[in-house]
Design a protein around this motif. Structure first.
Motif, short mmCIF file in Angstrom:
data_model
loop_
_atom_site.label_atom_id
_atom_site.label_comp_id
_atom_site.label_asym_id
_atom_site.label_seq_id
_atom_site.Cartn_x
_atom_site.Cartn_y
_atom_site.Cartn_z
N ASN A 531 13.10 34.53 41.57
CA ASN A 531 14.53 35.21 41.76
C ASN A 531 14.25 36.15 41.43
O ASN A 531 15.02 36.80 41.13
N MET A 532 13.32 37.14 41.36
CA MET A 532 13.46 38.44 41.14
C MET A 532 14.33 39.47 41.40
O MET A 532 14.99 40.46 41.70
N PRO A 533 14.18 39.13 43.17
CA PRO A 533 14.99 39.89 43.73
C PRO A 533 16.78 39.84 43.46
O PRO A 533 17.93 41.02 43.45
N GLU A 534 16.75 38.09 42.94
CA GLU A 534 18.32 38.32 42.67
C GLU A 534 18.27 38.79 41.51
O GLU A 534 19.34 40.01 41.43
N ILE A 535 17.10 39.12 39.72
CA ILE A 535 17.86 39.79 39.41
C ILE A 535 18.07 41.20 39.89
O ILE A 535 18.57 42.08 38.88
N TYR A 536 16.91 41.55 40.61
CA TYR A 536 17.32 43.49 40.65
C TYR A 536 18.60 43.57 41.10
O TYR A 536 18.78 44.45 40.68
N GLN A 537 19.03 42.40 42.12
CA GLN A 537 20.21 43.19 42.57
C GLN A 537 21.59 43.06 41.80
O GLN A 537 22.19 43.97 41.78
N PHE A 538 21.43 42.19 40.42
CA PHE A 538 22.20 42.09 40.05
C PHE A 538 22.42 43.49 38.99
O PHE A 538 23.79 44.58 38.65
N HIS A 539 21.07 44.13 38.17
CA HIS A 539 20.89 45.70 37.36
C HIS A 539 21.03 46.27 38.43
O HIS A 539 22.11 46.91 37.78
N SER A 540 21.00 46.65 39.15
CA SER A 540 20.89 48.10 39.78
C SER A 540 22.00 47.97 40.90
O SER A 540 23.16 49.08 40.47
N ARG A 541 22.82 47.41 40.56
CA ARG A 541 24.35 46.61 41.37
C ARG A 541 24.92 46.93 40.81
O ARG A 541 26.66 47.58 40.84
N ILE A 542 25.17 45.88 39.63
CA ILE A 542 26.17 45.37 38.59
C ILE A 542 26.48 46.25 37.14
O ILE A 542 27.10 46.77 36.70
N PHE A 543 24.91 45.67 36.76
CA PHE A 543 25.43 46.13 35.45
C PHE A 543 24.55 47.23 34.80
O PHE A 543 25.33 47.85 33.65
N PHE A 544 23.83 48.25 35.59
CA PHE A 544 23.49 49.37 35.45
C PHE A 544 24.23 50.26 35.15
O PHE A 544 24.57 50.92 34.60
N ARG A 545 25.63 49.86 36.35
CA ARG A 545 26.26 50.83 36.69
C ARG A 545 27.87 51.01 35.46
O ARG A 545 28.18 51.06 35.26
N ASP A 546 27.83 49.18 34.99
CA ASP A 546 28.71 49.20 33.54
C ASP A 546 27.81 50.12 32.96
O ASP A 546 28.66 50.59 31.93
N LEU A 547 26.89 49.74 32.79
CA LEU A 547 25.67 50.76 31.30
C LEU A 547 26.67 51.72 31.11
O LEU A 547 26.76 52.70 30.06
N GLN A 548 26.43 52.46 32.21
CA GLN A 548 27.00 54.21 32.15
C GLN A 548 28.28 54.48 32.13
O GLN A 548 28.26 55.40 31.52
N SER A 549 28.96 53.10 32.25
CA SER A 549 30.49 53.73 32.11
C SER A 549 30.86 53.81 30.83
O SER A 549 31.78 54.37 30.11
N CYS A 550 29.97 53.58 30.03
CA CYS A 550 29.61 52.70 28.63
C CYS A 550 29.13 54.17 27.65
O CYS A 550 29.74 54.15 26.09
N LEU A 551 28.66 55.22 28.39
CA LEU A 551 27.95 56.38 27.96
C LEU A 551 29.63 56.96 27.06
O LEU A 551 29.54 57.20 25.59
N GLU A 552 30.42 57.12 27.49
CA GLU A 552 31.75 58.10 27.47
C GLU A 552 32.50 56.66 26.31
O GLU A 552 33.07 57.70 25.20
N THR A 553 32.56 56.20 26.23
CA THR A 553 33.12 54.62 25.27
C THR A 553 32.25 53.89 24.77
O THR A 553 32.47 52.80 25.21
N PRO A 554 31.38 53.75 23.98
CA PRO A 554 30.37 53.14 23.60
C PRO A 554 30.84 51.99 22.77
O PRO A 554 30.21 51.40 23.19
#
Length: 853
Positions: A531-554
């Motif tokens: 289920n690598m496509p499912e893992i990619y969808q989760f990280h690219s669309r959700i989790f990576f954006r969440d981490l980017q928002s933490c750059l100003e608020t670690p």
């Protein structure tokens, strides 16, 4: 004639001589009106004379004549008498008993013959022949077991028929005869079971012997291969010199040694696997225990000797390189000093400035002198182990001493020239009058004493502020650095997943690549990639954006992980599919399809390395969270980070437990019905039963059984770990027993051992005494089992409530919109628990009930 022949045959079945034979002639046989003057038939007399029957024979015309000789109470119903007896049934029953006895005897002979054949079997020297022997013997053993089961089934059916016949008999004599037949059949059945049990034990020992012999052959082959490899590595290590003649040669020797050491580490890791395999065989009570332990010790000794030699040679080469670098540095310094002395112009020494400038150059060069080579004795003592004629320490130290002596002589001359100088006259100004304004401003606060105190206080405060700002700035920089690393590696991870999905998975559907795609891979992309496509969808669309928002608020990183805690469960399915994916990859790894895809992507590593990326990424998260936790000072955010770290560690544990779960074999049922895997681990187990026969059998076991336990929400599984000698060396777990948690009881404290606890089942019908590897493991298992047992009443209440709710819904009435009628609401309030009484719709009540479950 036939009648006479039958009479002759029957005489052999009686223990004594026959005194009288009554023959009832059937009606309608040849002549219908025999002569009344004779009581015997003429043809029968002739037959009697021919066969010389030495007994009186009376030929009877009818049944009425038979009643003159035998009372009707002694005749069977075939002769219109009162005794219920059927000759054909009796003959059939006797034939069945005799046939069963003959069959049991034949089975015994077959078992004895097969056992003799097994005991006389000569073991071949080839593994393939042994495997064929094991398969053939197992096949014949299963056939024999099928035959025994068939005969047992036939005996049980015959015993059942005898019980039916016995129940129909009215006379005591007939019942005793049937009882004797039943005893005979039961005795034969008991003999057959004893033969089967003895045969099972004999074959199990023989089969274990063959398997251990096969394991010994494989292990001996692995040992010989590994021994030759380690010997070859040892020879290559001896070919590398311990000391080089030049720095360049020493550097090359070190590179060669590092390359050899890397290869040796890989081979020694394989040797450790072989040693571990040997220990596993020894732990399983292999008959060649002494030989296996000797082989393990030999491999371990070779590895230790090779490691010691490599380490000693590396130290020798490193020290020789260090010494050569020092000697070269000293020679270079001597050459530079000689050039400096030769390049100084003597005519410039006549002035004081020229002498000082030349002295300054010499002093500066003297400061760079190699102090490590100042004492030859100390140097010889330090490098005594590696000194060779090629290392000319004496020549270098003598040259260094000569140059330093020349510099000291030049410095003495220059100092004399620099000291010849005229002192200048210094003018002193008169002391000024004190300023009146300063006099007026004098106060205790601005006195020299108080002024000094205030200056030092301000200085201390300033230093404290600078230190505090530096600490906060360092904390912010460290945290920001970790966040940046987390985001950067996340971006790389997402890009790598996308490259694999586009460069490999999508190419499997490209018609232009169909000719390169092996047949085993067709329609298997979901197996290879999971289920690598499912893992990619989760990280690219959700989790990576969440981490980017933490750059100003670690500080929000912990909350980010907790918010997506459930989404990370996709990794569990990926890891469970990984064994199937690896098996498929090994079958097709050399395919031109993968080589072409790797060439297009310009990847340095193969696909198998990228298929490991999700597992590696999952373990990376908990390391980054630990680093963030070290630098976090705010208590609230520390709690969030700690909770996020625990959730990721729990996920890793759950993935590990599920990987062990899929290796369970032999369980007849659906493991998903047992709930979630909570814990798993290996234990020593003793079992005791209430039944006397089983208890006596268990008392004969002095050593504990090694069992791998799986704790589910609804059951405990006892399995036996079996390590197969396959290429991936992954174990599997053979199912032994299953204990439902609804019938389980525990005893936490066992006298004499703090690591032991007790699990009883079905009212102590079976008791399992379990010894944990550590006290901590025991406490952890006790805690989880107590939670499950405490939750059992609540689960029971939830299921009962769900049943009552279903009954009320079937019998009651409610509005089509889903709102209950007024007549049904009181019944629901009485039937359901308090937590559901505020719910007014079926959907709401069902949701609440399932939450209770």
């Amino acid at each position: 004639y036939m009648c006479t022949f039958q009479l002759l045959k029957q005489t052999t079945s009686f223990p004594g001589n026959l005194h009288l034979v009554l023959v009832l002639r059937p009606t309608g046989l040849l002549s219908s009106a025999p002569s009344p003057s004779s009581s015997t038939d003429l043809g029968f007399r002739f037959s009697q004379d021919d066969f010389l029957l030495k007994m009186p024979v009376v030929m009877l015309r009818s049944v009425g004549d038979l009643l003159r000789y035998i009372d009707e109470n002694h005749l069977a119903s075939d002769f219109t008498a009162k005794v219920e007896y059927c000759q054909s049934d009796w003959v059939l029953l006797r034939s069945s008993i005799e046939t069963f006895a003959v069959t049991v005897k034949e089975i015994a002979q077959l078992l004895q013959s097969f056992g003799s054949e097994l005991s006389e079997t000569e073991l071949p020297d080839e593994a393939n022949a042994i495997e064929f022997l094991v398969h053939s013997h197992t096949h014949r053993y299963r056939q024999m077991k099928d035959d025994i089961r068939g005969v047992l089934k036939e005996g049980r059916l015959l015993s059942s028929n005898l019980e039916t016949v016995k129940a129909a008999k009215r006379e005591a004599e007939e019942e005793r005869e049937i009882q004797a037949d039943m005893d005979t059949v039961r005795r034969l059945l008991a003999q057959l079971r004893d033969m089967e049990e003895a045969f099972d034990g004999f074959f199990e020992k023989h089969h274990l012997k063959l398997q251990q012999y096969l394991q010994l052959l494989h292990y001996e082959t692995s040992f010989q291969q590994m021994y030759e490899v380690l010997e070859h590595l040892s020879d290559r290590e001896k070919e590398i010199a311990s000391v080089g003649t030049t720095v360049v040669q020493t550097e090359q020797l070190l590179k060669d040694l590092e390359t050899l050491d890397k290869h040796a580490q890989e081979e020694m890791s394989r040797a450790q696997v072989v040693i571990l395999h040997g220990h596993q065989l020894a732990a399983n009570h292999h008959y060649a225990l002494a030989l296996i332990v000797q082989r393990c010790n030999e491999l371990r000794h070779l590895c230790d000797v090779l490691s010691t030699a490599m380490r000693s040679k590396r130290a020798s080469l490193t020290r020789s390189r260090d010494l050569m670098l020092r000697l070269e540095e000293a020679l270079r310094w001597c050459d530079e000093a000689a050039y400096l002395l030769a390049s100084q112009m003597v005519d410039k020494f006549q002035t004081r400035e020229g002498a000082q400038e030349a002295l300054q150059y010499l002093s500066s060069h003297q400061e760079r002198a190699p102090s490590a080579l100042s004492s030859q004795d100390h140097l010889s003592l330090e490098f005594e182990a590696i000194l060779t004629p090629q290392l000319h320490i004496t020549m270098v130290t003598e040259k260094l001493s000569t140059v330093q002596s020349m510099i000291r002589n030049r410095e003495q001359c220059l100092k004399k020239l620099a000291d010849v100088q005229v002192r200048p006259i210094q003018l002193v100004a008169p002391r000024p009058e004190p300023d009146q304004t300063l006099i007026r401003c004098k106060s205790p606060l601005f006195s020299p004493k108080h002024g000094t105190i205030h200056i030092f206080s301000l200085l201390f405060i300033w230093q404290y502020l600078v230190f505090s700002q530096h600490f906060l700035f360092a904390y912010f920089c460290d945290t920001l650095h970790i966040i940046k690393e987390l985001i950067a590696t996340e971006r790389i991870y997402v890009d790598e997943l996308l490259s694999v999905l586009l460069g490999y998975r999508a190419e499997m559907e490209d018609p232009s690549m169909a000719n390169l795609l092996p047949s085993a891979l067709r329609s298997q992309k979901d197996v290879l990639f999971g289920n690598m496509p499912e893992i990619y969808q989760f990280h690219s669309r959700i989790f990576f954006r969440d981490l980017q928002s933490c750059l100003e608020t670690p500080e929000r990183v912990g909350a980010c992980f907790l918010q997506r805690k459930e989404k990370f469960q996709v990794y569990e399915r990926y890891c469970q599919n990984k064994p199937c994916s690896e098996l498929l990859w090994r079958q097709c790894a050399e395919s031109p399809f993968f080589q072409e895809c790797q060439k297009k992507l310009d990847h340095k590593l193969g696909l198998d390395s990228y298929l490991l990326k999700p597992i590696q990424r999952l373990t990376k998260y908990q390391l980054l969270l630990k680093e963030l936790l070290k630098h976090c000072v705010e208590e609230h955010y520390r709690c969030e980070l700690q909770e996020a770290l625990e959730s990721m560690l729990e996920l890793l544990k759950s993935v590990n437990d599920s990987m062990h779960q899929i290796a369970i074999t032999g369980y007849q049922g659906d493991l998903s019905q047992l709930g979630r895997v909570i814990m798993q681990g290996s234990f020593s187990v003793w079992i005791s039963h209430k039944r006397a026969a089983v208890r006596m059998k268990e008392l004969a076991r002095f050593k504990p059984m090694q069992r791998h336990l799986f704790l589910y929400e609804h059951a405990i599984l006892f399995c036996k770990r079996r390590d197969e000698d396959n290429h991936d060396r992954t174990p599997f777990y053979s199912f032994k027993s299953c204990l439902r948690m609804s019938a389980v009881g525990i005893t936490e404290t066992i006298k004499g051992d703090v690591k032991k606890f007790e699990i009883s089942y079905s009212g102590r019908e079976v008791v399992y005494l379990i010894q944990a590897p550590t006290v901590e493991a025991k406490v952890a298992w006790m805690t989880e089992i107590q939670k499950i047992l405490t939750n059992q009443p609540r689960l029971h209440q939830g299921f009962c409530s769900l049943t009552r709710f279903s009954t009320l819904m079937d019998n009651g009435q409610h509005h089509p919109s889903g709102i209950f009628t007024e007549t049904l609401l009181p019944e629901l309030e009485r039937a359901l628990p308090k937590e559901t009484r505020k719910c007014k719709t079926p959907v709401a009540i069902l949701s609440r009930l399932f939450l209770l479950l």
